[in-house]
Enzyme design. Structure first.
Site, PDB file in Angstrom:
ATOM      1  N   TYR A  60     -68.975  71.427 -82.909  1.00  0.00           N
ATOM      2  CA  TYR A  60     -68.595  71.619 -81.347  1.00  0.00           C
ATOM      3  C   TYR A  60     -69.304  70.606 -80.467  1.00  0.00           C
ATOM      4  O   TYR A  60     -69.511  70.736 -79.302  1.00  0.00           O
ATOM      5  CB  TYR A  60     -68.993  73.283 -80.738  1.00  0.00           C
ATOM      6  CG  TYR A  60     -68.046  74.149 -81.200  1.00  0.00           C
ATOM      7  CD1 TYR A  60     -66.760  74.149 -80.861  1.00  0.00           C
ATOM      8  CD2 TYR A  60     -68.372  75.431 -81.887  1.00  0.00           C
ATOM      9  CE1 TYR A  60     -65.810  75.211 -81.337  1.00  0.00           C
ATOM     10  CE2 TYR A  60     -67.536  76.610 -82.404  1.00  0.00           C
ATOM     11  CZ  TYR A  60     -66.184  76.329 -81.862  1.00  0.00           C
ATOM     12  OH  TYR A  60     -65.590  77.055 -82.149  1.00  0.00           O
ATOM     13  N   ASN A 123     -62.695  85.184 -79.174  1.00  0.00           N
ATOM     14  CA  ASN A 123     -61.304  84.979 -79.367  1.00  0.00           C
ATOM     15  C   ASN A 123     -60.827  84.856 -80.928  1.00  0.00           C
ATOM     16  O   ASN A 123     -59.945  84.177 -81.149  1.00  0.00           O
ATOM     17  CB  ASN A 123     -61.054  83.952 -78.299  1.00  0.00           C
ATOM     18  CG  ASN A 123     -61.653  82.475 -78.574  1.00  0.00           C
ATOM     19  OD1 ASN A 123     -62.363  82.758 -79.649  1.00  0.00           O
ATOM     20  ND2 ASN A 123     -61.147  81.367 -78.241  1.00  0.00           N
ATOM     21  N   HIS A 126     -60.371  80.205 -84.759  1.00  0.00           N
ATOM     22  CA  HIS A 126     -60.294  78.516 -84.351  1.00  0.00           C
ATOM     23  C   HIS A 126     -59.420  77.897 -85.109  1.00  0.00           C
ATOM     24  O   HIS A 126     -59.122  78.272 -86.261  1.00  0.00           O
ATOM     25  CB  HIS A 126     -61.833  78.086 -84.465  1.00  0.00           C
ATOM     26  CG  HIS A 126     -61.728  76.515 -84.759  1.00  0.00           C
ATOM     27  ND1 HIS A 126     -61.896  75.679 -83.418  1.00  0.00           N
ATOM     28  CD2 HIS A 126     -61.491  75.580 -85.702  1.00  0.00           C
ATOM     29  CE1 HIS A 126     -61.700  74.327 -83.846  1.00  0.00           C
ATOM     30  NE2 HIS A 126     -61.439  74.308 -85.120  1.00  0.00           N
ATOM     31  N   GLU A 137     -63.029  68.125 -89.282  1.00  0.00           N
ATOM     32  CA  GLU A 137     -63.395  69.420 -89.198  1.00  0.00           C
ATOM     33  C   GLU A 137     -63.586  69.765 -90.729  1.00  0.00           C
ATOM     34  O   GLU A 137     -64.186  70.531 -91.368  1.00  0.00           O
ATOM     35  CB  GLU A 137     -62.819  70.372 -88.483  1.00  0.00           C
ATOM     36  CG  GLU A 137     -63.141  70.170 -86.736  1.00  0.00           C
ATOM     37  CD  GLU A 137     -62.173  70.949 -86.012  1.00  0.00           C
ATOM     38  OE1 GLU A 137     -61.173  71.678 -86.452  1.00  0.00           O
ATOM     39  OE2 GLU A 137     -62.428  70.739 -84.609  1.00  0.00           O
TER      40      GLU A 137
END
Ligand code: IDP
Length: 160
Positions: A60, A123, A126, A137
């Site tokens: 992040y 949520n 990802h 990533e």
């Protein structure tokens, strides 16, 4: 005839998906994995990870100055996540469409966030937002030898 000629690179796009700690706690893993499987994407890697703050701060990095950053790292390290790599034609864009908007309140029913969660801070999943992020990533979360190349017998029933 030419539709059946092997086209290297076609359907070879990959994306990084992580099922977040709230989804694991709420036993949603199977439902979430099932959606990508049934869509026709190919699972290339999957592992249960207790993410460290170092890993999350790299993951992040772009959000480090946002007010919710500390909360986000705490959330993402509050329990295990399931890290996955999925492969297929336009998988980055399509996975994002399947996931829905960042805020579940803006996510339509039928999307993962639209169906399984309510708040932006919880949520459930990802997914990489671009091919470049996906590359970054995948290499951050997986070693090269964790990406499994396997013969997909459904390949010709899924891709033209
Ligand atoms: P994305 O996950 O849909 O790509 P990003 O903007 O990259 O969205 O944000 C990363 C994650 O940070 C979100 O999925 C969510 O978990 C968290 N997040 C984003 N905005 C907020 C916020 O306003 N409050 C709390 N958490 C947030």
């Amino acid at each position: 005839l030419f539709a059946h000629v092997f086209q290297p690179g076609r359907g070879a796009e990959r994306t990084f998906v992580a099922v977040k700690p709230d989804a694991l706690q709420r036993r949603l893993l199977g439902d979430i994995v099932r959606r990508f499987e049934r869509k026709g994407f190919r699972l290339v890697a999957m592992k249960l990870v207790q993410a460290s703050e170092d890993l999350l701060s790299e993951h992040y990095f772009a959000l480090r100055d946002r007010p919710f950053y500390n909360h986000l790292v705490k959330y993402m390290s509050s329990g295990p996540v399931v890290a996955m790599v999925w492969q297929g034609l336009d998988v980055v864009k399509t996975a994002r469409a399947m996931i829905g908007e960042t805020n579940p309140a803006d996510s339509r029913p039928g999307t993962i966030r639209g169906d399984f969660c309510i708040e932006v801070g919880k949520n459930v999943i990802h997914g990489s937002d671009s091919i470049e992020s996906a590359r970054r990533e995948i290499s951050l979360w997986f070693r090269e030898d964790e990406l499994i190349c396997w013969e997909d017998h459904a390949e010709h029933w899924i891709h033209e």
